[in-house]
Write an enzyme that holds these catalytic residues in place. Structure first.
Site, PDB file in Angstrom:
ATOM      1  N   ASP A 117       1.625 -11.195   4.221  1.00 32.52           N
ATOM      2  CA  ASP A 117       2.861 -11.497   4.953  1.00 32.52           C
ATOM      3  C   ASP A 117       2.640 -12.853   5.617  1.00 32.52           C
ATOM      4  O   ASP A 117       1.512 -13.377   5.626  1.00 32.52           O
ATOM      5  CB  ASP A 117       3.104 -10.369   5.995  1.00 32.52           C
ATOM      6  CG  ASP A 117       4.397 -10.544   6.785  1.00 32.52           C
ATOM      7  OD1 ASP A 117       5.273 -11.331   6.352  1.00 32.52           O
ATOM      8  OD2 ASP A 117       4.536  -9.896   7.842  1.00 32.52           O
ATOM      9  N   ARG A 132      16.872  -4.248  14.946  1.00 33.65           N
ATOM     10  CA  ARG A 132      15.775  -5.205  14.744  1.00 33.65           C
ATOM     11  C   ARG A 132      15.642  -6.000  16.027  1.00 33.65           C
ATOM     12  O   ARG A 132      16.568  -6.689  16.445  1.00 33.65           O
ATOM     13  CB  ARG A 132      16.081  -6.132  13.559  1.00 33.65           C
ATOM     14  CG  ARG A 132      15.087  -7.272  13.432  1.00 33.65           C
ATOM     15  CD  ARG A 132      15.192  -8.039  12.141  1.00 33.65           C
ATOM     16  NE  ARG A 132      14.633  -7.286  11.030  1.00 33.65           N
ATOM     17  CZ  ARG A 132      14.185  -7.834   9.897  1.00 33.65           C
ATOM     18  NH1 ARG A 132      14.239  -9.134   9.726  1.00 33.65           N
ATOM     19  NH2 ARG A 132      13.703  -7.077   8.942  1.00 33.65           N
ATOM     20  N   ARG A 183      13.684  -1.681  -1.253  1.00 32.29           N
ATOM     21  CA  ARG A 183      14.226  -1.523   0.111  1.00 32.29           C
ATOM     22  C   ARG A 183      15.535  -0.739   0.045  1.00 32.29           C
ATOM     23  O   ARG A 183      15.815   0.102   0.881  1.00 32.29           O
ATOM     24  CB  ARG A 183      14.478  -2.897   0.757  1.00 32.29           C
ATOM     25  CG  ARG A 183      13.252  -3.776   0.961  1.00 32.29           C
ATOM     26  CD  ARG A 183      12.290  -3.198   1.957  1.00 32.29           C
ATOM     27  NE  ARG A 183      12.894  -2.909   3.247  1.00 32.29           N
ATOM     28  CZ  ARG A 183      13.085  -3.806   4.235  1.00 32.29           C
ATOM     29  NH1 ARG A 183      12.675  -5.053   4.074  1.00 32.29           N
ATOM     30  NH2 ARG A 183      13.635  -3.449   5.389  1.00 32.29           N
ATOM     31  N   HIS A 232       7.215  -2.124  11.184  1.00 36.30           N
ATOM     32  CA  HIS A 232       8.289  -2.357  10.211  1.00 36.30           C
ATOM     33  C   HIS A 232       8.282  -1.176   9.222  1.00 36.30           C
ATOM     34  O   HIS A 232       7.975  -1.328   8.047  1.00 36.30           O
ATOM     35  CB  HIS A 232       8.046  -3.685   9.495  1.00 36.30           C
ATOM     36  CG  HIS A 232       9.232  -4.222   8.759  1.00 36.30           C
ATOM     37  ND1 HIS A 232      10.478  -3.617   8.789  1.00 36.30           N
ATOM     38  CD2 HIS A 232       9.366  -5.318   7.973  1.00 36.30           C
ATOM     39  CE1 HIS A 232      11.316  -4.324   8.052  1.00 36.30           C
ATOM     40  NE2 HIS A 232      10.672  -5.360   7.545  1.00 36.30           N
ATOM     41  N   GLN A 285      10.155  -1.141   5.688  1.00 37.78           N
ATOM     42  CA  GLN A 285       9.500  -1.972   4.680  1.00 37.78           C
ATOM     43  C   GLN A 285       8.420  -1.169   3.955  1.00 37.78           C
ATOM     44  O   GLN A 285       8.308  -1.203   2.724  1.00 37.78           O
ATOM     45  CB  GLN A 285       8.861  -3.192   5.362  1.00 37.78           C
ATOM     46  CG  GLN A 285       8.045  -4.073   4.435  1.00 37.78           C
ATOM     47  CD  GLN A 285       8.910  -4.777   3.412  1.00 37.78           C
ATOM     48  OE1 GLN A 285       9.871  -5.426   3.759  1.00 37.78           O
ATOM     49  NE2 GLN A 285       8.581  -4.662   2.129  1.00 37.78           N
ATOM     50  N   CYS A 340       6.110  -8.702   1.634  1.00 40.13           N
ATOM     51  CA  CYS A 340       7.383  -8.153   2.127  1.00 40.13           C
ATOM     52  C   CYS A 340       8.509  -9.173   2.049  1.00 40.13           C
ATOM     53  O   CYS A 340       9.676  -8.773   2.035  1.00 40.13           O
ATOM     54  CB  CYS A 340       7.205  -7.645   3.554  1.00 40.13           C
ATOM     55  SG  CYS A 340       6.631  -8.910   4.693  1.00 40.13           S
TER      56      CYS A 340
END
Ligand code: CP
Ligand code: NVA
Length: 306
Positions: free
Chosen positions: A223, A102, A291, A129, A132, A263
């Site tokens: 988001d 990340r 996830r 991402h 996700q 998310c």
């Protein structure tokens, strides 16, 4: 499954639509306890940004596969002292079986992938991402029993999540609408890539009009309005993004059976109202759980688990 062995996942378009569907089917089977896989390997987590869901779900997935996880918190390694990425990558490659990163720039991730032979996974960059979105698609598939022809509308900032949603929806035959202020559109190259993948099969729509975006949609998604690394812009963005907030009046314009995704982490009463995130159409907790299942399927596939 064998076909993904040894591959990297730097962006969602590293997978074909068929491979995404195979991963989702495996994730669903793992979730239902219909399949059990063992993979006693070692995953490294090299994170330059905070994380709750990604860090914990990757770790639990690896433990449940019989593997181990090493938290390569950048402050505890020589990464924070500026060791060249090309050196760190080649060394970690000699110890680990798989690496999830990340970070900020997509270039750093690509450098790791170029210098490490083990699979490298994008656990969030400023650009994408993808992990996700695998969980998001699993959640949509569970809610509607299909992906084909479902319309997902993303509202807010044209960020990493929006970029990966564009690719993910196009890959699986969903319609994707992105409603953002005109100065906050998703990445231009990714939009073009998504349109190419979609062809004339499905809709890829960018609009600045939230009501047009939401009309009749089956999934509303949002988001944060300022992503990690943009915290100082958060306050000034509130009035710009306010019309894109998912609230009850906007939700009523969607399909009556529509579900709402986020998310997480969420800023209640900014991009989504408390009422909607806690409401009956919200699927955010299933989405967060997924996830784990989606990444377990991904790890098992990239590692060639049997
Ligand atoms: N959605 C997501 O990636 O959450 P974390 O930042 O907590 O990992
Ligand atoms: N767009 C957000 C997603 C967090 C999971 C960020 O990058 O901070």
């Amino acid at each position: 499954m064998e076909s993904l062995k040894g591959r990297d996942l730097l962006g969602l378009a590293d997978l074909s639509g068929k491979e995404v569907r195979q991963l989702l089917d495996l994730a669903a089977a793992l979730k239902a306890g219909k399949v059990s896989l063992r993979c006693p390997k070692v995953l490294g987590l090299l994170f330059r940004k905070a994380s709750t869901r990604t860090r914990v779900s990757f770790s639990v997935a690896m433990y449940q596969l019989g593997g181990q996880v090493i938290d390569l918190n950048t402050n505890l390694t020589q990464v924070s002292r500026g060791e060249p990425t090309i050196d760190t990558a080649r060394v970690l490659d000699r110890y680990l079986d798989i690496l999830a990163i990340r970070t900020y720039g997509q270039e750093e991730l690509e450098t790791f992938a170029n210098y490490a032979k083990i699979p490298v996974i994008n656990a969030l960059t400023d650009l994408e991402h993808p992990c996700q979105i695998l969980a998001d698609l699993l959640t949509v598939q569970e809610a509607f029993g299909k992906l084909d022809g479902i319309t997902l509308t993303y509202l807010g900032d044209g960020n990493n999540v929006a970029n990966s949603l564009l690719l993910g929806c196009a890959l699986v035959g969903m319609n994707i609408r992105i409603a953002t202020p005109s100065d906050y559109q998703p990445d231009g190259e990714i939009v073009e890539q998504a349109k190419k993948i979609a062809g004339d099969r499905t809709e890829v729509l960018l609009t600045a009009d939230p009501e047009r975006g939401v009309k009749g949609a089956h999934v509303l998604y949002t988001d944060v309005w300022a992503s990690m690394g943009q915290e100082e812009l958060a306050e000034s963005r509130i009035p710009i993004f306010q019309p894109y907030q998912i609230n009850e009046p906007l939700l009523r314009l969607a399909d009556p059976e529509a579900i709402v995704l986020h998310c997480l982490p969420a800023h209640r009463d900014e991009e989504i109202t408390d009422e909607v995130i806690e409401g009956t159409q919200s699927r955010v907790w299933d989405q967060a759980e997924n996830r784990l299942h989606a990444q377990k399927a991904l790890l098992a596939s990239l590692l060639g688990a049997e």
